[in-house]
Scaffold this active site. Structure first.
Site, PDB file in Angstrom:
ATOM      1  N   TYR A 175       1.007  -1.147   0.179  1.00 53.52           N
ATOM      2  CA  TYR A 175      -0.083  -0.052  -0.054  1.00 53.52           C
ATOM      3  C   TYR A 175       0.828   1.382   0.063  1.00 53.52           C
ATOM      4  O   TYR A 175       0.724   2.275  -0.766  1.00 53.52           O
ATOM      5  CB  TYR A 175      -0.940  -0.071   1.111  1.00 53.52           C
ATOM      6  CG  TYR A 175      -1.761   1.005   1.241  1.00 53.52           C
ATOM      7  CD1 TYR A 175      -2.910   1.442   0.442  1.00 53.52           C
ATOM      8  CD2 TYR A 175      -1.556   2.256   2.352  1.00 53.52           C
ATOM      9  CE1 TYR A 175      -3.753   2.570   0.562  1.00 53.52           C
ATOM     10  CE2 TYR A 175      -2.225   3.478   2.418  1.00 53.52           C
ATOM     11  CZ  TYR A 175      -3.270   3.484   1.579  1.00 53.52           C
ATOM     12  OH  TYR A 175      -4.312   4.558   1.587  1.00 53.52           O
ATOM     13  N   LYS A 179       0.982   4.472  -2.655  1.00 48.38           N
ATOM     14  CA  LYS A 179       0.628   5.815  -2.495  1.00 48.38           C
ATOM     15  C   LYS A 179       1.921   6.581  -2.826  1.00 48.38           C
ATOM     16  O   LYS A 179       1.681   7.656  -3.046  1.00 48.38           O
ATOM     17  CB  LYS A 179       0.081   5.819  -1.243  1.00 48.38           C
ATOM     18  CG  LYS A 179      -1.237   5.329  -0.769  1.00 48.38           C
ATOM     19  CD  LYS A 179      -2.294   6.039  -1.885  1.00 48.38           C
ATOM     20  CE  LYS A 179      -3.706   5.792  -1.698  1.00 48.38           C
ATOM     21  NZ  LYS A 179      -4.530   6.778  -2.571  1.00 48.38           N
ATOM     22  N   THR A 212     -13.369   6.766   7.242  1.00 52.21           N
ATOM     23  CA  THR A 212     -13.912   6.292   5.973  1.00 52.21           C
ATOM     24  C   THR A 212     -13.852   4.814   5.868  1.00 52.21           C
ATOM     25  O   THR A 212     -13.486   4.246   6.941  1.00 52.21           O
ATOM     26  CB  THR A 212     -13.242   6.961   4.583  1.00 52.21           C
ATOM     27  OG1 THR A 212     -12.064   6.034   4.650  1.00 52.21           O
ATOM     28  CG2 THR A 212     -12.712   8.348   4.878  1.00 52.21           C
TER      29      THR A 212
END
Length: 331
Positions: A175, A179, A212
């Site tokens: 990840y 990014k 989120t």
């Protein structure tokens, strides 16, 4: 402690924005831009979720001009169909927010085209989308591209020898790489726009830690990160606050291309939007150029040369081979 203030958003009447992702940060950014008068296109995989998001925006902003279009960033064919449909609609495009993402699925997964899912969705999907929408962006005045990175990029590195985690898969390391790739893409896009005269402003943003469904959807509801998201909810700033950096990057009049926006609080975890420091590894231009070349080769999407907004000429930046094999399609 006083609450941080939202960035001022100038009137956006006459501007069209495409935002990838139909919930979380994408939905909050869409709401803010719709309130400011922009025409908003929400792009995502789930038509039912997209329709629900459109209804919510219309409830909160009765005169909103908002629509949903289907887009799966894990499929180059879907990206092509979305881009062709948008081009066929006759609209110009003033703003592209590359927002959607996948975070830390516990096992290695592949996109429809055989890429590791996080790199394929977070970086390669947005790379291909931006390339295909560039002719529309170049037809607009003062177009911007905002690409969402993460504080995880601070720990990232581009591992060209294991780009798709073929040999070993560590969810958070992969990840972080994806990014970092997003951040390096935003910076390299600005450099190439300046060199080729595309007339874009390309910026990057990160939301800090926001409330989120990114963690539960990726790592899993019952994973340690998923449990932390639910049990330690008070550490995560509201999704609306998490959208502030991307909104500042998208709308602030004096914002220069190549700028990185994030929260101004402790370790950039939360707070008001401000310009933040770019991690040193993201400034490596040799790595950025190699990543760009590999991204063009893997996605079969090249960027146009100077002087032709229709994109009919070949890009002047020639991809070079790096020894990374093209992943096999998913079975």
């Amino acid at each position: 402690m006083p609450q941080p203030t939202a960035p001022h958003i100038p009137p956006q009447h006459g501007r069209t924005a495409v935002i990838t992702g139909t919930g979380g940060l994408g939905l909050e950014a869409a709401l803010a831009l719709a309130r400011a008068g922009a025409q908003v296109v929400l792009a995502g995989r789930d038509a039912a979720k997209g329709a629900a998001s459109v209804r919510r925006i219309q409830r909160e902003v009765p005169d909103a001009r908002v629509a949903f279009r289907e887009l799966d960033l894990a499929s180059l064919a879907s990206i092509r169909r979305f881009s062709e449909a948008l081009a066929g609609s006759g609209t110009t495009l003033e703003l592209l927010i590359n927002n959607a993402g996948v975070m830390a699925p516990p096992t290695r997964q592949l996109t429809a085209d055989g890429f590791e899912l996080q790199l394929g969705t977070n970086h390669l999907g947005h790379f291909a989308l931006t390339a295909r929408l560039l002719p529309l962006l170049r037809q607009a005045a003062a177009a911007r591209v905002v690409t969402l990175s993460s504080i995880a990029a601070q720990r990232g590195r581009i591992d060209f020898d294991n780009l798709h985690a073929q040999r070993h898969y560590q969810p958070m390391a992969v990840y972080s790489q994806s990014k970092l790739a997003c951040l390096m893409f935003a910076l390299e896009l600005q450099r190439r726009s300046d060199a080729a005269g595309w007339g874009l402003r390309s910026l990057a943003a990160h939301p800090g830690v926001a409330r989120t469904e990114l963690l539960p959807n990726g790592a899993g509801r019952w994973s340690l990160p998923g449990l932390a998201r639910r049990g330690l909810w008070f550490l995560f700033q509201p999704a609306a606050h998490g959208a502030w950096p991307s909104l500042m990057a998208a709308t602030s009049p004096g914002m220069e291309g190549g700028t990185y926006i994030g929260p101004d609080g402790w370790r950039e975890l939360r707070g008001a939007a401000t310009q933040v420091e770019i991690p040193p590894q993201a400034l490596d231009r040799d790595v950025a150029a190699r990543l760009w070349a590999d991204s063009e080769r893997l996605t079969a999407c090249t960027f146009p040369a100077a002087g032709r907004p229709d994109g009919s000429r070949t890009a002047s930046f020639t991809p070079t081979r790096t020894g990374i094999p093209l992943p096999q399609p998913a079975r």
